[in-house]
Design an enzyme around this catalytic site. Structure first.
Site, PDB file in Angstrom:
ATOM      1  N   SER A 731       2.543 -25.893  23.780  1.00  0.00           N
ATOM      2  CA  SER A 731       3.372 -24.996  24.593  1.00  0.00           C
ATOM      3  C   SER A 731       3.682 -25.552  25.971  1.00  0.00           C
ATOM      4  O   SER A 731       4.476 -24.959  26.701  1.00  0.00           O
ATOM      5  CB  SER A 731       2.673 -23.637  24.733  1.00  0.00           C
ATOM      6  OG  SER A 731       1.439 -23.778  25.397  1.00  0.00           O
ATOM      7  N   LYS A 774       0.353 -14.715  28.494  1.00  0.00           N
ATOM      8  CA  LYS A 774       0.946 -15.674  29.422  1.00  0.00           C
ATOM      9  C   LYS A 774       1.824 -14.982  30.456  1.00  0.00           C
ATOM     10  O   LYS A 774       1.777 -15.312  31.653  1.00  0.00           O
ATOM     11  CB  LYS A 774       1.766 -16.708  28.640  1.00  0.00           C
ATOM     12  CG  LYS A 774       0.933 -17.627  27.762  1.00  0.00           C
ATOM     13  CD  LYS A 774       1.814 -18.564  26.953  1.00  0.00           C
ATOM     14  CE  LYS A 774       0.982 -19.492  26.075  1.00  0.00           C
ATOM     15  NZ  LYS A 774       1.821 -20.396  25.271  1.00  0.00           N
TER      16      LYS A 774
END
Length: 845
Positions: A731, A774
């Protein structure tokens, strides 16, 4: 000495000092040997001897405490019994000892001691004739004259009367009958006194009777007492329970080879205890298979003497079987409105978990035979996974039991141990059911992701049967060895991550993600739950301490940075302790006398003066109590040079922001990566370099000399701060591309942007996981814009409304859109169409 049937009783006999029983001629008894003298006798005489003579020893009663046997030889009883040891068994558990099976031969008297160590050896004189106990009865053998003959006939008639009151199907009663018919009348007092229930003192009286007439006189009252006691017992049982119980009393006269139980209270209590256990077995309403096993064990228990080690094992097994809740259950509280109110009062937010509980209640109203669901709460520590499980049990009105699985590496903890092992016990599942006492509790399997694996098996594999709705209706514990129905149990597992849970186990559970809390949610949780709880724990009241919401926000943003609220609660605990000191000092100052209060003010009196109530914690007081802020908003400060970008990472503890820094220097085109990176993240860095070199002309990227190849004559160093923390995952791909694009172009990345997403060699941005965690981490860090993969746009629906309102979300399908959103005023070359992928090439991952 005299002999009979080829057996010679020597004039010198080693003496066994008996503390527990009295051996009479003609009888057989077991003796446990553990004292030093007796142990030496067995090891040096019985075990080493090879002739029949070496197996003949003298058994003499010793009324002294066996623990004091080593202090010195006690005064010996004058009369003993010579016997032959027919069996010797040794054991080391629980301590070294021998068990002897000895058959009595005849009486002897001790003439003198020959030695005391290592065992007692004595000169003895035989008192009985062996023929009295070995010669079968013949015609006319009982034609004794006078009083002795009358006593013999009376004793024989009483023994026959006793046999008539007992059940001949019992082996010991049948043996007694055979002995009565075959032995000489002279041997009857000794043999009968050894078989009926009498005390050692009474047996000692029979042993001391040297004449046959005296033996009859001492043994006959014992026999008569047993007959009268059995008559009374049968009468009482017949009045209370009828013929069946009378039959059981007749069989209860003899128990597995032990002396007769004819009405004496201690043995009767033991019989009643087993009968009560049998009633419990029938009342337990267990399954047919379990009932058959229990009845089989119960029959073994009835035939087993209490001295056998297996007696306690069988009894413990049956006690567990009757205590298990085979058919006991609690009635569920199915009021959905009351359940919603209770869950809202206990926990703030966590809407997905609450909705799942209400769905279960709604289905239970429509279908009463619903199997218990198997749910797994996955989320960072401190978000309330365990406490919400307890609230679910309270909402349903069920019993709650928590099983901590962290660190378990033995599958026997789940399935139990087989009963063949010493110290065996059932597993935690069966023990938990025994503890709660119902078959439909809420079981919380805490920390299921931290199961270990050792030489004793894999506990995660043992959980497969427990957590499978198609199998747990017949869960078999190794200790029980019969099936138990777990289908009505509501299993709730908790975990911080699914990465360490075996796929087969994860497939059996319904996973509900529990994300961290936003700042606003933490403020509400603090004022609804944490602060009142800490006030109560520290003996304070709201009238003594007040924490404004602004102060709470400062604690959240400057002193904690976590997904849960555990550290936040500890900070409030520190505040309460500081206030408690002030309150205690104020009470002490108020209790001083008036003269001390009227003296002129001095330095230090301010601290002793009672504080004004309530004590309000402002920013100054907060800094005095907790010290300087631990965390600061550093995003804007670190993005002051080209070659720095902010990414978003997921950890089991929640989301985190991740800085990526790059620098270049003259060299040979080498790429250096630091920061404890995993293989996947290293590949992402090489992928980003390759894509930027391939598109350098499009985006006007140059090397240090202004050439079109960014790596020509240039070395690149890519660093991920927090070097002690291992980092891995795909990511960070878009973040690395943005960081390098900033370095090669000399432009600054926007200071309020964070991003996440996987990249491909063609410049596509692929979706990643952990979006909610996140985004919450970016929101905590003060970020204003978040760049996400376009296919993660659906995950934004799970975010709280205030977070969606505070942040500007950019969903990017390719790197062209990422670079355009990450730089003020866009990025040169992002308008070119050839960088966009063709629709038919969109990723299917």
């Amino acid at each position: 000495m005299a002999s009979g049937d080829g057996i010679q009783v020597p004039s010198r006999l080693p003496l066994l000092l008996s503390h527990e029983a009295v051996l009479l001629p003609g009888s057989t008894a077991r003796f446990t040997v553990d004292s030093p003298r007796n142990m030496h006798l067995v090891s040096q005489r019985l075990l080493r001897g090879t002739s029949l003579k070496s197996t003949i020893i003298g058994v003499i009663p010793n009324t002294r405490d066996p623990e004091r046997d080593t202090d010195g030889l006690p005064a010996l009883h004058k009369i003993g019994t010579a016997g032959i040891a027919v069996q010797v068994v040794g054991s080391n558990w629980p301590k070294p000892h021998y068990t002897l099976l000895i058959t009595g031969l005849c009486r002897f008297s001790v003439s003198g001691l020959l030695k005391e160590r290592p065992f007692v050896l004595a000169e003895v004189e035989q008192l009985d004739k062996l023929e009295h106990y070995t010669t079968p009865i013949t015609e006319g053998a009982s034609s004794s004259e006078g009083e002795l003959g009358e006593l013999s006939i009376k004793f024989y008639q009483a023994a026959v009367q006793l046999l008539g009151m007992l059940d001949m199907s019992v082996p010991v009663v049948a043996k007694f009958r055979r002995l009565l018919d075959s032995l000489p009348r002279a041997a009857l007092p000794d043999v009968v006194a050894s078989m009926i229930r009498t005390s050692n003192k009474e047996k000692l009286q029979v042993l001391d009777a040297l004449t046959l007439e005296e033996r009859f006189k001492r043994a006959l009252p014992m026999l008569t007492r047993q007959i009268e006691g059995l008559k009374l017992l049968q009468k009482n049982r017949k009045m209370s329970s009828g013929p069946e119980n009378e039959k059981r009393v007749r069989k209860g006269g003899v128990v597995s080879g032990r002396p007769f139980n004819l009405g004496e209270e201690p043995e009767d209590e033991d019989g009643d205890d087993i009968a009560a256990l049998e009633k419990k077995v029938h009342r337990a309403k267990m399954s047919d298979a379990a009932l058959r096993v229990c009845l089989k064990e119960l029959n073994r228990l009835k035939k087993m003497p209490q001295s056998m080690p297996e007696f306690s094992l069988a009894r413990n097994y049956l006690d567990l079987m009757v205590e298990l809740p085979w058919s006991k259950s609690t009635k569920d509280c199915l009021d959905i409105q009351a359940a919603r109110t209770l869950l809202d009062n206990d926990h703030y937010a966590m809407d997905k978990l609450k909705r799942r509980v209400l769905e279960y209640l709604a289905v239970r109203q429509l279908k009463t035979s619903l199997k218990g669901p198997i749910i797994c709460f996955v989320g960072p520590p401190g978000v309330g996974k365990t406490s919400v499980g307890r609230s679910i049990a309270r909402t349903l009105g069920r019993e709650f039991h928590r099983i901590a699985l962290g660190g378990i590496c033995d599958q026997s903890d789940i399935r139990g141990h087989r009963r063949t092992y010493v110290g065996s016990m059932p597993g935690r599942i069966i023990n938990g059911l025994k503890t709660v006492g119902v078959n439909n509790p809420v079981f919380l399997l805490d920390e299921v992701d931290k199961l270990g694996r050792g030489l004793q098996g894999d506990p995660a594999a043992a959980l497969l049967e427990v957590l499978d709705p198609e199998q747990n209706h017949s869960f078999t514990d190794h200790y029980l060895n019969v099936a138990f129905d777990l289908s009505q149990v509501l299993f709730i597992a908790t975990a911080n991550t699914t990465a360490t849970i075996p796929p087969a186990l994860l497939d059996r559970m319904e996973v509900l993600q529990v994300a961290g809390y936003t700042r606003e949610e933490k403020v509400e949780i603090a004022h609804r739950h944490l602060i009142p709880n800490q006030l109560e724990q520290h003996g304070l009241t709201p009238q003594q301490l007040h924490v404004p919401q602004d102060t709470t926000q400062d604690v959240i943003s400057s002193y904690t940075r976590e997904a849960g609220v555990r550290s936040l609660e500890r900070k409030f605990g520190a505040i309460c302790r500081a206030v408690a000191v002030k309150v205690a000092e104020g009470r002490r100052g108020a209790a001083t006398d008036v003269s001390a209060a009227e003296r002129p003010p001095q330095q230090g009196d301010k601290a002793a003066a009672p504080p004004e109530m309530p004590i309000v914690i402002d920013h100054v007081a907060l800094r005095d109590i907790l010290g300087p802020p631990l965390f600061e908003m550093e995003v804007s400060e670190r993005l002051t040079l080209p070659g720095v970008a902010v990414g978003l990472a997921w950890t089991p503890l929640g989301g985190e922001i991740l800085f990526v820094e790059a620098s270049r220097m003259e060299g040979e085109g080498q790429l250096t990566l630091t920061g404890q990176l995993g293989d996947v993240m290293k590949e992402s860095a090489h992928l980003a370099i390759s894509w930027l070199r391939a598109n350098a002309k499009t985006y006007q990227l140059t090397n240090m000399g202004g050439g079109p190849d960014p790596l020509e004559g240039t070395d690149i160093h890519l660093h991920f701060p927090a070097g002690a923390v291992t980092k891995d995952g795909p990511s960070a791909g878009v973040t690395i591309v943005t960081c390098l694009a900033s370095l090669f172009s000399g432009r600054l990345v926007r200071s309020d942007v964070a991003m996440t997403g996987e990249i491909t060699l063609r410049g596509l941005v692929l979706p990643v996981g952990g979006i909610k965690d996140k985004v919450l981490a970016a929101h905590r860090a003060g970020v204003k814009r978040v760049i996400l993969p376009k296919r993660n746009g659906k995950d934004l629906e799970e975010l709280p409304a205030n977070v969606r309102a505070d942040l500007d979300f950019v969903t990017a399908a390719d790197l062209d859109e990422v670079l355009n959103a990450a730089f003020d005023g866009g990025f040169p070359g992002t308008g070119h169409t050839h960088t966009h992928p063709h629709p038919q090439l969109s990723s299917k991952l």
